[in-house]
Design a protein around this motif. Sequence first.
Motif, PDB file in Angstrom:
ATOM      1  N   ALA A  68       0.854  -1.190   0.000  1.00 50.84           N
ATOM      2  CA  ALA A  68       0.000   0.000   0.000  1.00 50.84           C
ATOM      3  C   ALA A  68       0.889   1.238   0.000  1.00 50.84           C
ATOM      4  O   ALA A  68       2.097   1.154   0.219  1.00 50.84           O
ATOM      5  N   TYR A  69       0.276   2.388  -0.234  1.00 55.09           N
ATOM      6  CA  TYR A  69       0.997   3.650  -0.126  1.00 55.09           C
ATOM      7  C   TYR A  69       0.947   4.153   1.309  1.00 55.09           C
ATOM      8  O   TYR A  69      -0.013   3.894   2.035  1.00 55.09           O
ATOM      9  N   VAL A  70       1.985   4.885   1.698  1.00 54.70           N
ATOM     10  CA  VAL A  70       1.991   5.594   2.975  1.00 54.70           C
ATOM     11  C   VAL A  70       2.132   7.081   2.691  1.00 54.70           C
ATOM     12  O   VAL A  70       2.744   7.491   1.701  1.00 54.70           O
ATOM     13  N   LEU A  71       1.534   7.872   3.569  1.00 57.78           N
ATOM     14  CA  LEU A  71       1.521   9.322   3.449  1.00 57.78           C
ATOM     15  C   LEU A  71       2.247   9.909   4.656  1.00 57.78           C
ATOM     16  O   LEU A  71       1.827   9.696   5.794  1.00 57.78           O
ATOM     17  N   PRO A  72       3.356  10.636   4.433  1.00 63.75           N
ATOM     18  CA  PRO A  72       4.032  11.281   5.555  1.00 63.75           C
ATOM     19  C   PRO A  72       3.196  12.445   6.089  1.00 63.75           C
ATOM     20  O   PRO A  72       2.593  13.192   5.318  1.00 63.75           O
ATOM     21  N   VAL A  73       3.155  12.573   7.421  1.00 66.18           N
ATOM     22  CA  VAL A  73       2.424  13.673   8.062  1.00 66.18           C
ATOM     23  C   VAL A  73       3.454  14.475   8.852  1.00 66.18           C
ATOM     24  O   VAL A  73       3.971  14.009   9.876  1.00 66.18           O
ATOM     25  N   LYS A  74       3.740  15.673   8.365  1.00 64.25           N
ATOM     26  CA  LYS A  74       4.813  16.461   8.954  1.00 64.25           C
ATOM     27  C   LYS A  74       4.445  17.009  10.332  1.00 64.25           C
ATOM     28  O   LYS A  74       3.272  17.114  10.695  1.00 64.25           O
ATOM     29  N   LYS A  75       5.476  17.361  11.066  1.00 67.15           N
ATOM     30  CA  LYS A  75       5.321  17.819  12.449  1.00 67.15           C
ATOM     31  C   LYS A  75       4.387  19.019  12.568  1.00 67.15           C
ATOM     32  O   LYS A  75       3.566  19.082  13.478  1.00 67.15           O
ATOM     33  N   ALA A  76       4.499  19.975  11.656  1.00 67.02           N
ATOM     34  CA  ALA A  76       3.657  21.175  11.728  1.00 67.02           C
ATOM     35  C   ALA A  76       2.178  20.810  11.640  1.00 67.02           C
ATOM     36  O   ALA A  76       1.348  21.405  12.333  1.00 67.02           O
ATOM     37  N   VAL A  77       1.838  19.842  10.822  1.00 67.11           N
ATOM     38  CA  VAL A  77       0.447  19.402  10.698  1.00 67.11           C
ATOM     39  C   VAL A  77       0.025  18.663  11.957  1.00 67.11           C
ATOM     40  O   VAL A  77      -1.072  18.902  12.484  1.00 67.11           O
ATOM     41  N   ARG A  78       0.874  17.781  12.449  1.00 64.50           N
ATOM     42  CA  ARG A  78       0.526  17.045  13.686  1.00 64.50           C
ATOM     43  C   ARG A  78       0.290  18.010  14.832  1.00 64.50           C
ATOM     44  O   ARG A  78      -0.645  17.839  15.617  1.00 64.50           O
ATOM     45  N   ALA A  79       1.102  19.058  14.933  1.00 63.49           N
ATOM     46  CA  ALA A  79       0.930  20.049  16.003  1.00 63.49           C
ATOM     47  C   ALA A  79      -0.348  20.859  15.795  1.00 63.49           C
ATOM     48  O   ALA A  79      -1.127  21.056  16.733  1.00 63.49           O
ATOM     49  N   GLU A  81      -3.044  20.081  14.223  1.00 65.46           N
ATOM     50  CA  GLU A  81      -4.258  19.267  14.340  1.00 65.46           C
ATOM     51  C   GLU A  81      -4.289  18.443  15.628  1.00 65.46           C
ATOM     52  O   GLU A  81      -5.186  17.636  15.816  1.00 65.46           O
ATOM     53  N   ASP A  82      -3.295  18.646  16.505  1.00 60.51           N
ATOM     54  CA  ASP A  82      -3.205  17.946  17.791  1.00 60.51           C
ATOM     55  C   ASP A  82      -3.267  16.430  17.598  1.00 60.51           C
ATOM     56  O   ASP A  82      -4.090  15.735  18.202  1.00 60.51           O
ATOM     57  N   LEU A  83      -2.372  15.913  16.749  1.00 64.33           N
ATOM     58  CA  LEU A  83      -2.326  14.490  16.438  1.00 64.33           C
ATOM     59  C   LEU A  83      -1.102  13.839  17.055  1.00 64.33           C
ATOM     60  O   LEU A  83      -0.037  14.452  17.123  1.00 64.33           O
ATOM     61  N   ASP A  84      -1.270  12.573  17.457  1.00 65.18           N
ATOM     62  CA  ASP A  84      -0.159  11.822  18.033  1.00 65.18           C
ATOM     63  C   ASP A  84      -0.235  10.384  17.551  1.00 65.18           C
ATOM     64  O   ASP A  84      -1.252   9.935  17.019  1.00 65.18           O
ATOM     65  N   ASP A  85       0.831   9.667  17.769  1.00 66.44           N
ATOM     66  CA  ASP A  85       0.943   8.263  17.398  1.00 66.44           C
ATOM     67  C   ASP A  85      -0.289   7.482  17.859  1.00 66.44           C
ATOM     68  O   ASP A  85      -0.690   7.577  19.015  1.00 66.44           O
ATOM     69  N   GLY A  86      -0.913   6.758  16.936  1.00 65.94           N
ATOM     70  CA  GLY A  86      -2.076   5.944  17.262  1.00 65.94           C
ATOM     71  C   GLY A  86      -3.413   6.615  17.046  1.00 65.94           C
ATOM     72  O   GLY A  86      -4.453   5.958  17.101  1.00 65.94           O
ATOM     73  N   ASP A  87      -3.425   7.929  16.789  1.00 64.63           N
ATOM     74  CA  ASP A  87      -4.693   8.635  16.567  1.00 64.63           C
ATOM     75  C   ASP A  87      -5.305   8.238  15.226  1.00 64.63           C
ATOM     76  O   ASP A  87      -4.590   8.011  14.243  1.00 64.63           O
TER      77      ASP A  87
END
Length: 98
Positions: A68-79, A81-87
Amino acid sequence: MSWTFDAELFRWDANASWFFVRLPQELSDEVRDSLTGPPGGFGSVRVEVRIGASRWATSLFPEKSAGAYVLPVKKAVRAAEDLDDGDLVSVEIALEQA
């Protein structure tokens, strides 16, 4: 062409700073079938992405072990959108127009 899907955010390796979401296999097949030209380096596919209020351009990368394809999610977006590992993340992707 655009798609929306939900996927779990995961850290590439326990010690790595890279985070990704994995596209479902069926969606990965649809993306592959929708390509009008050869993929980029390493089999990458240019896409525009939206997660929450964040939008950016990046590439999908084929993950050989899962097919499958994977999509990188950069730090600025994670911050932002308040996202963390497992969300669980709702993602919209669109193939970038050549």
